[in-house]
Motif scaffolding. Structure first.
Motif, PDB file in Angstrom:
ATOM      1  N   ILE A  61     -23.160  -3.068  -9.721  1.00 27.79           N
ATOM      2  CA  ILE A  61     -22.111  -2.794  -8.723  1.00 27.79           C
ATOM      3  C   ILE A  61     -20.838  -2.423  -9.445  1.00 27.79           C
ATOM      4  O   ILE A  61     -20.441  -3.097 -10.410  1.00 27.79           O
ATOM      5  CB  ILE A  61     -21.884  -4.038  -7.839  1.00 27.79           C
ATOM      6  N   ALA A 116     -29.553  -4.375  -9.259  1.00 30.21           N
ATOM      7  CA  ALA A 116     -28.558  -3.310  -9.122  1.00 30.21           C
ATOM      8  C   ALA A 116     -27.323  -3.658  -9.934  1.00 30.21           C
ATOM      9  O   ALA A 116     -27.055  -4.829 -10.239  1.00 30.21           O
ATOM     10  CB  ALA A 116     -28.170  -3.120  -7.655  1.00 30.21           C
ATOM     11  N   HIS A 156     -31.973  -0.190  -8.577  1.00 28.02           N
ATOM     12  CA  HIS A 156     -31.136   0.741  -7.827  1.00 28.02           C
ATOM     13  C   HIS A 156     -30.170   1.454  -8.765  1.00 28.02           C
ATOM     14  O   HIS A 156     -29.877   0.990  -9.869  1.00 28.02           O
ATOM     15  CB  HIS A 156     -30.332  -0.004  -6.754  1.00 28.02           C
ATOM     16  N   ASP A 186     -20.775   0.038   2.025  1.00 30.35           N
ATOM     17  CA  ASP A 186     -21.985   0.026   2.857  1.00 30.35           C
ATOM     18  C   ASP A 186     -23.221  -0.296   2.021  1.00 30.35           C
ATOM     19  O   ASP A 186     -24.071  -1.107   2.436  1.00 30.35           O
ATOM     20  CB  ASP A 186     -22.161   1.385   3.537  1.00 30.35           C
ATOM     21  N   GLU A 187     -23.346   0.344   0.845  1.00 34.80           N
ATOM     22  CA  GLU A 187     -24.488   0.052  -0.030  1.00 34.80           C
ATOM     23  C   GLU A 187     -24.473  -1.415  -0.461  1.00 34.80           C
ATOM     24  O   GLU A 187     -25.515  -2.077  -0.497  1.00 34.80           O
ATOM     25  CB  GLU A 187     -24.426   0.931  -1.280  1.00 34.80           C
ATOM     26  N   LEU A 188     -23.290  -1.894  -0.800  1.00 32.84           N
ATOM     27  CA  LEU A 188     -23.169  -3.272  -1.266  1.00 32.84           C
ATOM     28  C   LEU A 188     -23.523  -4.259  -0.150  1.00 32.84           C
ATOM     29  O   LEU A 188     -24.223  -5.250  -0.384  1.00 32.84           O
ATOM     30  CB  LEU A 188     -21.742  -3.525  -1.768  1.00 32.84           C
ATOM     31  N   ILE A 233     -24.086   1.070  -7.574  1.00 32.10           N
ATOM     32  CA  ILE A 233     -23.570   0.925  -6.214  1.00 32.10           C
ATOM     33  C   ILE A 233     -22.064   1.116  -6.233  1.00 32.10           C
ATOM     34  O   ILE A 233     -21.339   0.387  -6.915  1.00 32.10           O
ATOM     35  CB  ILE A 233     -23.946  -0.447  -5.644  1.00 32.10           C
ATOM     36  N   THR A 234     -21.597   2.088  -5.450  1.00 37.25           N
ATOM     37  CA  THR A 234     -20.175   2.441  -5.475  1.00 37.25           C
ATOM     38  C   THR A 234     -19.522   2.403  -4.092  1.00 37.25           C
ATOM     39  O   THR A 234     -18.340   2.731  -3.969  1.00 37.25           O
ATOM     40  CB  THR A 234     -19.997   3.852  -6.063  1.00 37.25           C
ATOM     41  N   SER A 235     -20.267   2.018  -3.068  1.00 38.31           N
ATOM     42  CA  SER A 235     -19.687   1.987  -1.717  1.00 38.31           C
ATOM     43  C   SER A 235     -19.895   0.631  -1.069  1.00 38.31           C
ATOM     44  O   SER A 235     -20.849  -0.093  -1.391  1.00 38.31           O
ATOM     45  CB  SER A 235     -20.321   3.073  -0.832  1.00 38.31           C
ATOM     46  N   ALA A 290     -25.535  -3.816   2.396  1.00 34.61           N
ATOM     47  CA  ALA A 290     -26.980  -3.801   2.632  1.00 34.61           C
ATOM     48  C   ALA A 290     -27.717  -4.598   1.556  1.00 34.61           C
ATOM     49  O   ALA A 290     -28.657  -5.350   1.855  1.00 34.61           O
ATOM     50  CB  ALA A 290     -27.477  -2.359   2.660  1.00 34.61           C
ATOM     51  N   LEU A 291     -27.287  -4.442   0.305  1.00 36.84           N
ATOM     52  CA  LEU A 291     -27.915  -5.175  -0.802  1.00 36.84           C
ATOM     53  C   LEU A 291     -27.718  -6.680  -0.626  1.00 36.84           C
ATOM     54  O   LEU A 291     -28.666  -7.468  -0.744  1.00 36.84           O
ATOM     55  CB  LEU A 291     -27.321  -4.721  -2.134  1.00 36.84           C
TER      56      LEU A 291
END
Length: 418
Positions: free
Chosen positions: A56, A54, A4, A11-13, A7-9, A15-16
């Protein structure tokens, strides 16, 4: 493996981490800066379950790391895999007051299946995957933004490779039956007590100047004071004062603040600045160390010349056994335990307990008690059970072939490729 983007948000974190919550394991690594601060600044977290990976960004505006931290510290179903993870675990502890659990460290695991005591990550990757890591980004400033593609590729590689190596190491541990050897070591790595800062015990880390209660009382007070100063200013404790200076002040306390200018390691300004005043106040308030806090005396009788020779023989035996079964010597026994065994101590030594006793301690004890001896036959070092010598005086057949004498007395061998 799916890689990926950064990851900067939150919501993304989230989900991961939801996907990783059902994984068997996650490989974890961090990038941080601590050269000029007391508290390490977490700059990047890399994570992979072997299927996706990913990076983060903890410094991203508005991101909440709670989903990640909960995964690492609360989810007991997911094994957390690190390499030389002590500092990574410390950072997580500083953020949460908890440590990752259950935990697995590949550097520690390599001690059980090779003679490598502190194998570096690049050597680990080369050993298991035959790949050479680009070290160009190793000493980068991870706090600067934006991060380059090269930086991110380097960082994520730390966990993508680790996720490939871990199952192979685990397979070999299962095959050799040595996984149980590591249980205590892994639990020790995850013990929160290793990362908690207790101001009353910090002085133990400093080489104590003797056993004088007044001196040790001042050392204890000064160590706690220095830690508070370093935390308040968020600078490394050594920037406040070096350990050697701290010990010197404990042994030879100045009578007045002006005398601080004469102390080696302190600048002339200490004779009149506020931190000098706080130092003098700490010295004035210090009390002798209570008897129940006095450091333990070294167990056993002094080694002496003969005891030192016995300790040397034990170290040789340790080197032989480590080579023989392809394990890191330090995992079997520590040098101070060997010295205490040579000095007559028989209780409280880890080498005389559990699997260490069965693997090495039994022979170590036999050597000390005169039941095991060394011999040379055709240029090869052999060990003989002296207790088994028959009544006719003829020596028993050597039970252990230990290899070429010169090879055994050389430096520690390089670990073989798994």
């Amino acid at each position: 493996m799916k890689i990926h983007g950064l990851i900067t948000s939150t919501d993304e974190l989230t989900a991961l981490c939801d996907r990783f919550a059902s994984a068997d394991f996650v490989a974890v690594d961090t990038e941080f800066m601590r050269e000029s601060t007391y508290w390490p600044l977490l700059c990047l977290v890399q994570i992979s379950d072997g299927k996706e990976a990913a990076a983060i960004d903890p410094l991203a505006d508005g991101i909440d790391l709670k989903p990640l931290l909960d995964l690492l510290t609360d989810n007991e179903d997911v094994l957390k895999v690190f390499h030389a993870g002590g500092q990574d675990v410390e950072i997580i502890y500083n953020l949460t007051g908890r440590t990752p659990h259950p935990i697995f460290d590949t550097q520690i695991a390599m001690m059980a299946i090779s003679q490598s005591e502190q194998i570096g990550y690049s050597n680990l990757v080369e050993t298991w995957l035959g790949l050479t890591i680009d070290k160009g980004a190793r000493f980068t400033d991870w706090s600067r933004r934006p991060l380059t593609d090269r930086q991110l590729e380097y960082a994520v590689g730390d966990v993508t490779y680790l996720a490939k190596i871990f199952p192979r190491i685990l397979k070999k541990l299962i095959k050799t039956g040595r996984g149980v050897w590591l249980d205590h070591e892994m639990e020790k790595l995850a013990d929160p007590a290793n990362y908690a800062t207790d101001a009353d015990t910090l002085w133990h880390r400093i080489r104590a100047p003797g056993r004088n209660p007044q001196v040790l009382g001042r050392l204890k007070a000064l160590a706690a004071w220095r830690e508070t100063e370093a935390q308040d200013k968020d600078i490394p404790r050594g920037r406040i004062m070096r350990d050697e200076t701290l010990a010197d002040l404990a042994s030879h306390p100045p009578k007045k603040q002006a005398d601080l200018a004469k102390v080696r390691g302190l600048s002339n300004g200490w004779k009149e600045n506020d931190i000098g005043k706080r130092l003098m106040k700490t010295l004035d308030a210090a009390v002798p160390l209570p008897e129940d806090e006095m450091p333990e005396r070294k167990r056993g009788a002094p080694l002496g010349k003969e005891g030192a020779l016995v300790a040397d023989l034990l170290k040789l035996l340790l080197k032989i056994r480590a080579r023989e079964i392809d394990v890191a010597a330090r995992l079997l026994a520590r040098a101070d335990d060997l010295e205490q065994l040579a000095a007559g101590v028989r209780k409280g030594l880890s080498l005389l307990e559990g699997w260490r006793f069965e693997t090495f301690g039994r022979d170590a004890l036999s050597l000390v008690e005169g039941k095991l001896g060394f011999g040379v036959e055709n240029g090869r070092l052999k060990m003989t059970r002296i207790a088994d010598v028959p009544e006719d005086g003829r020596p028993a057949e050597p039970e252990v072939e230990a290899g070429d004498v010169s090879a055994m007395t050389d430096g520690a061998a390089e670990s073989e490729k798994a």
